[in-house]
Design an enzyme around this catalytic site. Structure first.
Site, mmCIF file in Angstrom:
data_model
loop_
_atom_site.group_PDB
_atom_site.id
_atom_site.type_symbol
_atom_site.label_atom_id
_atom_site.label_comp_id
_atom_site.label_asym_id
_atom_site.label_seq_id
_atom_site.Cartn_x
_atom_site.Cartn_y
_atom_site.Cartn_z
ATOM 1 N N ALA A 145 37.848 41.331 44.156
ATOM 2 C CA ALA A 145 37.578 40.135 44.348
ATOM 3 C C ALA A 145 37.153 39.529 43.012
ATOM 4 O O ALA A 145 36.341 38.814 42.837
ATOM 5 C CB ALA A 145 36.629 39.664 45.315
ATOM 6 N N GLY A 192 35.518 41.146 40.735
ATOM 7 C CA GLY A 192 34.330 41.793 40.402
ATOM 8 C C GLY A 192 33.247 41.231 41.412
ATOM 9 O O GLY A 192 32.180 42.126 41.241
ATOM 10 N N TYR A 205 51.793 39.554 30.481
ATOM 11 C CA TYR A 205 50.455 40.107 30.375
ATOM 12 C C TYR A 205 50.407 40.349 28.758
ATOM 13 O O TYR A 205 50.947 40.535 27.806
ATOM 14 C CB TYR A 205 50.246 41.451 30.920
ATOM 15 C CG TYR A 205 50.202 41.445 32.419
ATOM 16 C CD1 TYR A 205 49.932 40.205 33.101
ATOM 17 C CD2 TYR A 205 49.874 42.609 33.198
ATOM 18 C CE1 TYR A 205 49.847 40.000 34.447
ATOM 19 C CE2 TYR A 205 50.046 42.323 34.513
ATOM 20 C CZ TYR A 205 49.838 41.270 35.149
ATOM 21 O OH TYR A 205 49.722 41.202 36.670
#
Length: 328
Positions: free
Chosen positions: A220, A222, A53
């Site tokens: 999902a 947004g 990340y």
């Protein structure tokens, strides 16, 4: 905040896990620190990250931010359950593809990446070390040997999986049992009202083997957050806009359902997951304090049978567990 066991273990974690994928990418280090501080104040003790990340900031940056936060907060480390992952490449691919041994979960790779994560996180242990994806090229005796060594050295406490199929979970834990090893205690899967495929086999397998389900993308991407409010939101991208257009009537009904009950769509989406069998903690990924607090409000939402039936009608699942979902 409410707490529950991490799978079949004796360790208690908050019913929400703080996902950190935005840290160093869409969220500055200063704002990341503020979100981490507020999460602790709200009772969240479960923090999830991954070695790769960092987004625009670069691979490993998210772990580095968490490490600096931990260093600046003496005593906090023992108050949290810290999870990270291994599998993603940590270097850019060359002209011919991935650099040799850059990706996967070989014993060599797992050992190297564990050392890297511990260094970036500035900690002596990883509480939950997760295979970020199934590595179909590595036999389970090698996969488990590498984790056994890390556990024996005290550098890893528990092991988990992410994006595993049900048969991967079964295979992993049957072989772990043969080796007298605890095996997987959690599975991170894509799970939300829009995407419910794991109800067919992954959730039943996880429940059988005592794995806690940690849903990622609970909203999902947004879609379940309500209409986009800013250009920096994930839901404002062209793919998300197209997805919203395709589901316009469905999402309008969902947002109206939430408003009528005094809830935000985002809170409702997370609350629905908290009512699903086998779910330990949805992984929320706030970019702001407001998003964090909206997600935490989900813990106080109580959905009745009528509410759950209405949501099932709006977002039909696969029909339950396999094979009954599609056969007799």
């Amino acid at each position: 905040m409410q707490y529950t066991s991490l799978g079949r273990t004796g360790t208690s974690v908050s019913r929400l896990a703080l996902g950190t994928m935005n840290f160093g990418d869409r969220t500055s280090e200063e704002d990341s620190f503020a979100i981490l501080d507020r999460a602790l104040e709200l009772g969240i003790n479960f923090i999830d990250t991954a070695n790769g990340y960092g987004g625009a900031g670069g691979r490993g940056v998210t772990e580095e931010i968490i490490g600096r936060w931990l260093t600046a907060r003496p005593g906090v480390r023992d108050d949290i359950v810290l999870a990270t992952k291994v599998h993603s490449p940590m270097v850019d691919p060359g002209p011919d593809g991935d650099v040799v041994n850059a990706r996967g979960a070989s014993a060599w790779q797992v050992r190297r990446e564990a050392i890297g994560s511990l260094r970036r996180l500035q900690t002596d242990r990883i509480d939950l070390y997760q295979f970020h994806h199934i590595d179909r090229h590595i036999p389970w005796p090698e996969l488990w040997q590498s984790m056994e060594v890390l556990v024996a050295k005290g550098e890893v406490v528990y092991t988990g999986s992410s994006n595993f199929a049900a048969w991967n979970i079964a295979q992993a834990n049957e072989i772990a049992q043969q080796r007298h090893f605890l095996g997987l205690v959690s599975e991170q899967s894509l799970y939300n009202l829009v995407q419910r495929s794991i109800e067919l086999e992954v959730i039943p397998a996880a429940q059988h083997y005592g794995l806690g389900i940690l849903p990622w993308s609970p909203l999902a991407g947004g879609l379940l957050s309500g209409p986009p409010k800013g250009g920096n939101a994930r839901s404002s991208g062209s793919a998300s806009v197209s997805a919203r257009e395709k589901r316009a009537d469905q999402l309008e009904a969902y947002e109206s359902f939430a408003r009528e009950r005094g809830w935000t769509p985002a809170s409702l989406g997370v609350a629905w997951l908290l009512h699903r069998p086998g779910v330990t903690a949805p992984i929320i990924g706030p970019r702001t304090i407001d998003q964090l607090e909206s997600a935490v409000a989900a813990v106080d939402i109580r959905l009745g049978d009528d509410d759950l039936a209405a949501l099932d009608e709006m977002f039909p699942g696969p029909g339950g567990q396999a094979p009954e979902a599609y056969a007799w």
